[in-house]
Scaffold this active site. Sequence first.
Site, PDB file in Angstrom:
ATOM      1  N   GLU A 325       0.821  -1.294  -0.006  1.00 19.30           N
ATOM      2  CA  GLU A 325      -0.025  -0.027   0.079  1.00 19.30           C
ATOM      3  C   GLU A 325       0.794   1.181  -0.075  1.00 19.30           C
ATOM      4  O   GLU A 325       1.742   1.527   0.827  1.00 19.30           O
ATOM      5  CB  GLU A 325      -0.902   0.066   1.177  1.00 19.30           C
ATOM      6  N   CYS A 326       0.548   2.216  -0.963  1.00 24.25           N
ATOM      7  CA  CYS A 326       1.267   3.487  -0.890  1.00 24.25           C
ATOM      8  C   CYS A 326       2.696   3.302  -0.770  1.00 24.25           C
ATOM      9  O   CYS A 326       3.388   3.349  -1.886  1.00 24.25           O
ATOM     10  CB  CYS A 326       0.773   4.522   0.145  1.00 24.25           C
ATOM     11  N   GLY A 327       3.436   3.655   0.433  1.00 25.23           N
ATOM     12  CA  GLY A 327       4.647   3.530   0.439  1.00 25.23           C
ATOM     13  C   GLY A 327       5.313   2.231  -0.314  1.00 25.23           C
ATOM     14  O   GLY A 327       6.510   2.082  -0.818  1.00 25.23           O
ATOM     15  N   SER A 422      -1.010  -0.973  -4.383  1.00 20.53           N
ATOM     16  CA  SER A 422      -1.774   0.316  -4.857  1.00 20.53           C
ATOM     17  C   SER A 422      -1.380   1.330  -4.042  1.00 20.53           C
ATOM     18  O   SER A 422      -1.031   1.237  -3.006  1.00 20.53           O
ATOM     19  CB  SER A 422      -3.394  -0.010  -4.756  1.00 20.53           C
TER      20      SER A 422
END
Length: 455
Positions: A325-327, A422
């Site tokens: 996720e993200c990072g 994502s």
Amino acid sequence: MAGTASGVGKTTIASALMGALARRGLRVAPFKAGPDYIDPGYHTQASGEVSRNLDSWLLPHRALVELFVRAVAGKDIAIVEGVMGLYDGRASLSEEGSTAELAKLLGAPVVLVVDASGAARSVAAVVAGFKGFDPDLRLGGVILNGIGSQRHYGLCREAIEGSTGTAVMGYMPRRDDLRLPQRHLGLIPTVEGVAGREFFDRLTRQAEETLDLDRISALAAETALSPGAPELFPPQKVTPKVRIALARDRAFSFYYQDSLDLLEAWGAELVPFSPLEDSALPSGISGVYLGGGFPELYAEELGANRALREAIGRAAEGGMPLYAECGGLMYLGRSIKDFEGKEHPMAGVIPVSSRLEGSRLTLGYRTVGALSSGPLLRRGETVRGHEFHWSVLESGSGEMNAYRIVGERRREGFRTQGVLASYIHLHMGSLPAMARRLVETCVRYRKSVGGGFRV
């Protein structure tokens, strides 16, 4: 604990209150309204108990109440820090996702934090407006922040109590040494060690001196909540059946505690590792979970750890489930270009690079629909999530996208073999099947490669 707006001192005062009540010997159950990952770290440091997120937009309301009831079991008092201003939520004409909505769902009274710096009698008008805006909300008291002197406090208290009938339950003075550490991205996560024990002791001592702990505790005691039947957790304890590596260090620290609890409840043993410092993934694992954080601030160190980057790459090539996720998405890419424009190599699992744009913030709630069946969602299923990042992606194939953003003309994330990555942060409580599916995906991988699991 609500505020009139962001930046009025909610996190400082909530953390101070938690610390003071914990020092009295109470077991405090701390919570944060909304999708924030950083404030809960301050709650945890202050109270000695893990803080959890309660988001009335991300989570179905029954699931939210179930998670709250489960977390407060065995505790003496629950303190929920709100998000933004009391009535701020997802939309301008509804309470959806707001602190006010959450307070009513929990049947909890609200203590309003008001910034009194530069004002006196006018703060009474502010309190009167907040009190009258929603008659169904119970405003139980006020705490004033930014007080300059005892006389200043007296003027504000008399005006509020005399004009609105709302009890003032103490104050925090205008002191620079009580400010939480910040940078351009907001508060600095506690995992970075910038706020030590001395800082939290200072906060606690101030709360003991100037907050009415007895009245606040008595107010909390009036709350009553009737929980429904549990839906998120298995009816009986599940024996651990798979090991999942969990990235956790200064670069990766953004996880919803309830998501981790759900994974463990459905049979995962979570094994922490550091992409910054470890040279190999933990042994015996059958999956990797790379959460959010600030990899851009540690891009040079992450890039220098070639051994771990290559280990992640080999795991992906072998079909091991990787959820990011993200990072974590940024780390699985080819490279990260930092604020100075310097490029640092990353794991190279997905065909994308990220770069920082300091003036471009992507922020907001999202509903995503799965474009293919994967470790969390079945094709066509939708779930609510949250997006917050300063980086943008360069290159990448649209054929590999994981999600469509409902209501928008764009696709998002990457889905290939065992990898799901994502920018969207998901809460495992948003859809009861997600945690169980991720564990089952890892179990299938373990069986396919003939791996064994030992507790």
